[in-house]
Design a protein around this motif. Structure first.
Motif, PDB file in Angstrom:
ATOM      1  N   VAL A 198     -81.151  32.718  -8.959  1.00 46.68           N
ATOM      2  CA  VAL A 198     -79.717  32.414  -8.916  1.00 46.68           C
ATOM      3  C   VAL A 198     -79.508  30.916  -8.740  1.00 46.68           C
ATOM      4  O   VAL A 198     -78.639  30.309  -9.373  1.00 46.68           O
ATOM      5  CB  VAL A 198     -79.024  33.202  -7.783  1.00 46.68           C
ATOM      6  N   GLU A 199     -80.319  30.296  -7.887  1.00 42.58           N
ATOM      7  CA  GLU A 199     -80.233  28.849  -7.690  1.00 42.58           C
ATOM      8  C   GLU A 199     -80.545  28.106  -8.987  1.00 42.58           C
ATOM      9  O   GLU A 199     -79.906  27.084  -9.300  1.00 42.58           O
ATOM     10  CB  GLU A 199     -81.210  28.411  -6.591  1.00 42.58           C
ATOM     11  N   LYS A 200     -81.501  28.605  -9.754  1.00 45.10           N
ATOM     12  CA  LYS A 200     -81.822  27.991 -11.043  1.00 45.10           C
ATOM     13  C   LYS A 200     -80.638  28.092 -12.006  1.00 45.10           C
ATOM     14  O   LYS A 200     -80.346  27.154 -12.753  1.00 45.10           O
ATOM     15  CB  LYS A 200     -83.052  28.663 -11.653  1.00 45.10           C
ATOM     16  N   LEU A 201     -79.959  29.246 -11.986  1.00 45.19           N
ATOM     17  CA  LEU A 201     -78.794  29.423 -12.860  1.00 45.19           C
ATOM     18  C   LEU A 201     -77.681  28.452 -12.487  1.00 45.19           C
ATOM     19  O   LEU A 201     -77.051  27.847 -13.361  1.00 45.19           O
ATOM     20  CB  LEU A 201     -78.268  30.861 -12.761  1.00 45.19           C
ATOM     21  N   ILE A 202     -77.448  28.305 -11.199  1.00 46.96           N
ATOM     22  CA  ILE A 202     -76.398  27.393 -10.720  1.00 46.96           C
ATOM     23  C   ILE A 202     -76.682  25.970 -11.185  1.00 46.96           C
ATOM     24  O   ILE A 202     -75.789  25.250 -11.634  1.00 46.96           O
ATOM     25  CB  ILE A 202     -76.287  27.470  -9.184  1.00 46.96           C
ATOM     26  N   TRP A 203     -77.935  25.564 -11.088  1.00 46.57           N
ATOM     27  CA  TRP A 203     -78.317  24.192 -11.480  1.00 46.57           C
ATOM     28  C   TRP A 203     -78.223  24.011 -12.988  1.00 46.57           C
ATOM     29  O   TRP A 203     -77.654  23.021 -13.468  1.00 46.57           O
ATOM     30  CB  TRP A 203     -79.733  23.908 -11.000  1.00 46.57           C
ATOM     31  N   SER A 204     -78.745  24.969 -13.750  1.00 48.73           N
ATOM     32  CA  SER A 204     -78.782  24.810 -15.214  1.00 48.73           C
ATOM     33  C   SER A 204     -77.387  24.935 -15.830  1.00 48.73           C
ATOM     34  O   SER A 204     -77.098  24.307 -16.854  1.00 48.73           O
ATOM     35  CB  SER A 204     -79.730  25.836 -15.842  1.00 48.73           C
ATOM     36  N   LEU A 205     -76.508  25.719 -15.206  1.00 49.16           N
ATOM     37  CA  LEU A 205     -75.141  25.876 -15.723  1.00 49.16           C
ATOM     38  C   LEU A 205     -74.200  24.791 -15.217  1.00 49.16           C
ATOM     39  O   LEU A 205     -73.046  24.727 -15.639  1.00 49.16           O
ATOM     40  CB  LEU A 205     -74.580  27.253 -15.329  1.00 49.16           C
ATOM     41  N   GLN A 206     -74.703  23.960 -14.294  1.00 47.11           N
ATOM     42  CA  GLN A 206     -73.906  22.875 -13.711  1.00 47.11           C
ATOM     43  C   GLN A 206     -72.586  23.407 -13.136  1.00 47.11           C
ATOM     44  O   GLN A 206     -71.501  22.905 -13.417  1.00 47.11           O
ATOM     45  CB  GLN A 206     -73.641  21.773 -14.751  1.00 47.11           C
ATOM     46  N   LYS A 261     -82.753  27.403 -20.827  1.00 53.50           N
ATOM     47  CA  LYS A 261     -82.293  26.286 -19.991  1.00 53.50           C
ATOM     48  C   LYS A 261     -82.724  26.437 -18.532  1.00 53.50           C
ATOM     49  O   LYS A 261     -83.064  25.453 -17.865  1.00 53.50           O
ATOM     50  CB  LYS A 261     -80.757  26.210 -20.034  1.00 53.50           C
ATOM     51  N   SER A 262     -82.706  27.665 -18.026  1.00 53.00           N
ATOM     52  CA  SER A 262     -82.949  27.885 -16.599  1.00 53.00           C
ATOM     53  C   SER A 262     -84.388  28.237 -16.261  1.00 53.00           C
ATOM     54  O   SER A 262     -84.827  28.065 -15.117  1.00 53.00           O
ATOM     55  CB  SER A 262     -82.035  29.008 -16.093  1.00 53.00           C
ATOM     56  N   GLY A 263     -85.127  28.746 -17.239  1.00 54.06           N
ATOM     57  CA  GLY A 263     -86.483  29.193 -16.959  1.00 54.06           C
ATOM     58  C   GLY A 263     -86.528  30.597 -16.387  1.00 54.06           C
ATOM     59  O   GLY A 263     -87.594  31.081 -15.978  1.00 54.06           O
ATOM     60  N   VAL A 264     -85.394  31.281 -16.363  1.00 53.75           N
ATOM     61  CA  VAL A 264     -85.334  32.671 -15.879  1.00 53.75           C
ATOM     62  C   VAL A 264     -85.564  33.605 -17.065  1.00 53.75           C
ATOM     63  O   VAL A 264     -84.963  33.434 -18.133  1.00 53.75           O
ATOM     64  CB  VAL A 264     -83.972  32.975 -15.223  1.00 53.75           C
ATOM     65  N   GLU A 265     -86.427  34.580 -16.876  1.00 52.09           N
ATOM     66  CA  GLU A 265     -86.794  35.487 -17.961  1.00 52.09           C
ATOM     67  C   GLU A 265     -85.554  36.166 -18.563  1.00 52.09           C
ATOM     68  O   GLU A 265     -84.664  36.611 -17.855  1.00 52.09           O
ATOM     69  CB  GLU A 265     -87.771  36.548 -17.429  1.00 52.09           C
ATOM     70  N   ARG A 266     -85.515  36.235 -19.901  1.00 48.26           N
ATOM     71  CA  ARG A 266     -84.360  36.777 -20.607  1.00 48.26           C
ATOM     72  C   ARG A 266     -84.097  38.233 -20.215  1.00 48.26           C
ATOM     73  O   ARG A 266     -82.942  38.630 -20.012  1.00 48.26           O
ATOM     74  CB  ARG A 266     -84.581  36.676 -22.123  1.00 48.26           C
ATOM     75  N   THR A 267     -85.150  39.046 -20.141  1.00 47.39           N
ATOM     76  CA  THR A 267     -84.981  40.457 -19.783  1.00 47.39           C
ATOM     77  C   THR A 267     -84.376  40.610 -18.397  1.00 47.39           C
ATOM     78  O   THR A 267     -83.504  41.465 -18.174  1.00 47.39           O
ATOM     79  CB  THR A 267     -86.338  41.187 -19.836  1.00 47.39           C
ATOM     80  N   SER A 268     -84.801  39.775 -17.457  1.00 47.74           N
ATOM     81  CA  SER A 268     -84.257  39.825 -16.092  1.00 47.74           C
ATOM     82  C   SER A 268     -82.776  39.450 -16.088  1.00 47.74           C
ATOM     83  O   SER A 268     -81.969  40.060 -15.374  1.00 47.74           O
ATOM     84  CB  SER A 268     -85.038  38.877 -15.176  1.00 47.74           C
ATOM     85  N   LEU A 269     -82.446  38.434 -16.893  1.00 49.15           N
ATOM     86  CA  LEU A 269     -81.038  38.037 -17.001  1.00 49.15           C
ATOM     87  C   LEU A 269     -80.197  39.176 -17.565  1.00 49.15           C
ATOM     88  O   LEU A 269     -79.103  39.471 -17.057  1.00 49.15           O
ATOM     89  CB  LEU A 269     -80.909  36.813 -17.904  1.00 49.15           C
TER      90      LEU A 269
END
Length: 492
Positions: free
Chosen positions: A48-56, A25-33
């Motif tokens: 982190v900004e991508k996570l905030i947006w994708s998690l609403q 959903k966020s485009g952030v690499e799974r290993t990094s997460l």
């Protein structure tokens, strides 16, 4: 697992999302997460900004996630310390520190006629009643010649801080108030003492507005037993009475007797002999500059002001020539100013943050903030030359790091110069005391945790967003140069 990782895991569990699903959903690499949740590595801020947006996330959830992200890098104590100092400076920027004329209190009080219309050792209950009694105790003492009040109340009693500020700012009282505070000792040697910083944020406005009539003392304390064993651990003492107060400020007992007052005054004197002065005042040009120079260190200097440090780009001969010849001891004052200038120019790395408004105001009126009553108005052509030197020093960047405060997110007090180094403590110098012919004051703070906290605050400015980039600063200064160069051409 870090607080960031725990909170992100909580959000995922609450929404029944896997790490792989969040990655898609966020485009952030799974290993990094995965590593950011376990605490092995932290994500870049953009992720982190991508996570905030994708998690609403809601604003509250977003702020909490960013808070945990920040404290992962700098620690909770530094994060809170910077927040306290920022809030304090922003609050100061909205306060007008004009010195009022002292008011003569009118009353018919004479020695031996102290009557609160209450019996001796009267118990007062209820916060409102206690606050009213505090004001009565102060008002009675302020009716006397050369009033003196001593108190041991904590800074957490905000109503008392606000009342003292009112007395100094609105009433312009002439009388010494000595205030003893207990600072909680910090938990570890590597942490910052948030309690000392919070205390100072409440006391500094009183120091600035009191015309050196307010004298805070401090000592370190780890014991809280007395707050449970003594129902009235704090007191306010005047020449005729003592008001003993409960820790919550909701109960007090009035000891309406000179004998009690003498006993508590001796007790306060004994306490102050074991405590330390929180601030060291100086006033008048000679003592103020001498005290201000104490915070200069040959290796590095961090200064926050409203106006660029134009004296720092002047030569000694230029300083001497600009001091008004019609003021008393003009030659001596000129040499003191030259010593001040030499101290600035001897610092290997001078880090300086200032406001746009300070630059514009100087170009408009030609007045130097540091010495507005001592220096003749500088002609526009000379103003332009001084600004060119500031720009050249900023562009070179070898010795001077000049940055604008970001006025979109932060307002710095227009009357305040704050100087700090890790080795010499902190100096607060205010030019607002030139009002009504009064000279500025300098407040020097040596308490190590307060000094370290302010040093950390100014050191963090480049990454905080509170100041602009070097490029933006230089671009603005060059725009001002161009604008006022055209004005000078039009006048010619």
């Amino acid at each position: 697992m870090s607080q960031f990782g725990k909170y992100l895991r909580f959000i995922l569990d609450e929404r029944k999302l896997s790490i792989s699903e969040l990655s898609r959903k966020s485009g952030v690499e799974r290993t990094s997460l995965q590593k950011s949740i376990t605490g092995n590595r932290m994500l870049p801020y953009e992720s982190v900004e991508k996570l905030i947006w994708s998690l609403q996330l809601t604003p509250a959830e977003s702020d909490k996630l960013k808070y945990y992200y920040d404290i992962f890098f700098i620690g909770e104590d530094k994060y809170e310390s910077r927040k306290i100092i920022r809030r304090m400076l922003e609050n100061l920027s909205s306060v007008y520190f004009e010195n009022p004329s002292p008011i003569s209190f009118s009353c018919d009080y004479h020695a031996g006629e102290f009557d609160f219309k209450m019996e001796e050792n009267s118990l007062i209950t209820g916060s409102s009643n206690v606050q009213a009694m505090v004001q009565s105790v102060f008002e009675r003492e302020l009716c006397c010649k050369n009033p003196e009040i001593e108190l041991t109340t904590p800074t957490e009693m905000h109503f008392l801080n606000e009342y003292l500020f009112y007395l100094f700012k609105k009433r312009g009282i002439n009388g010494k108030i000595r205030h003893m505070i207990a600072i909680h000792r910090k938990k570890t040697e590597k942490s910052l003492n948030l309690h000392s910083i919070e205390c100072f944020s409440w006391l500094l406005p009183l120091c600035l507005v009191s015309r050196q009539q307010y004298h805070p003392y401090y000592y370190y304390d780890t014991a809280v037993t007395e707050l449970f064993t003594d129902p009235f651990p704090y007191f306010i003492v005047t020449r005729d009475c003592v008001l003993c107060m409960a820790a919550d400020g909701a109960k007090a007992i009035l000891l309406n007797s000179r004998e009690y007052a003498d006993f508590y005054r001796k007790h306060f004197k004994n306490l102050s002999g074991k405590a330390h002065e929180l601030v060291h005042y100086s006033s008048g040009l000679v003592s103020t500059l001498a005290e201000y120079r104490k915070v200069f260190h040959s290796d590095n200097m961090y200064v926050c002001t409203h106006q660029p440090c134009f004296p720092g780009v002047c030569s000694p001969d230029e300083i001497r020539a600009r001091i008004r010849s019609d003021i008393p001891q003009s030659r001596k004052i000129a040499e003191i100013c030259v010593e001040y200038l030499t101290s600035i120019q001897s610092v290997k790395k001078y880090n300086h943050a200032f406001m746009r408004e300070g630059v514009i105001r100087f170009m408009e009126d030609g007045k130097i903030d540091d010495f507005p009553e001592l220096v003749e108005e500088i002609p526009l052509s000379d103003r332009l030359e001084l600004l060119r030197r500031v720009v050249e020093a900023a562009e070179d960047g070898e010795r001077v790091e000049a940055r604008l405060f970001n006025r979109e997110v932060f307002t710095y007090p227009s009357f305040l110069t704050l100087s700090t180094s890790l080795q010499t403590g902190m100096g607060i110098y205010t030019t607002s005391r030139y009002k009504d012919g009064q000279m500025p004051i300098c407040i020097h703070v040596y308490e190590p945790d307060i000094s370290e906290a302010f040093y950390d605050f100014v050191l963090s400015l480049p990454e905080s967003g509170l100041i602009c980039s070097r490029e933006e600063t230089i671009r603005f200064l060059r725009e001002v140069l161009e604008t006022y160069s055209k004005k000078l051409s039009q006048k010619a």
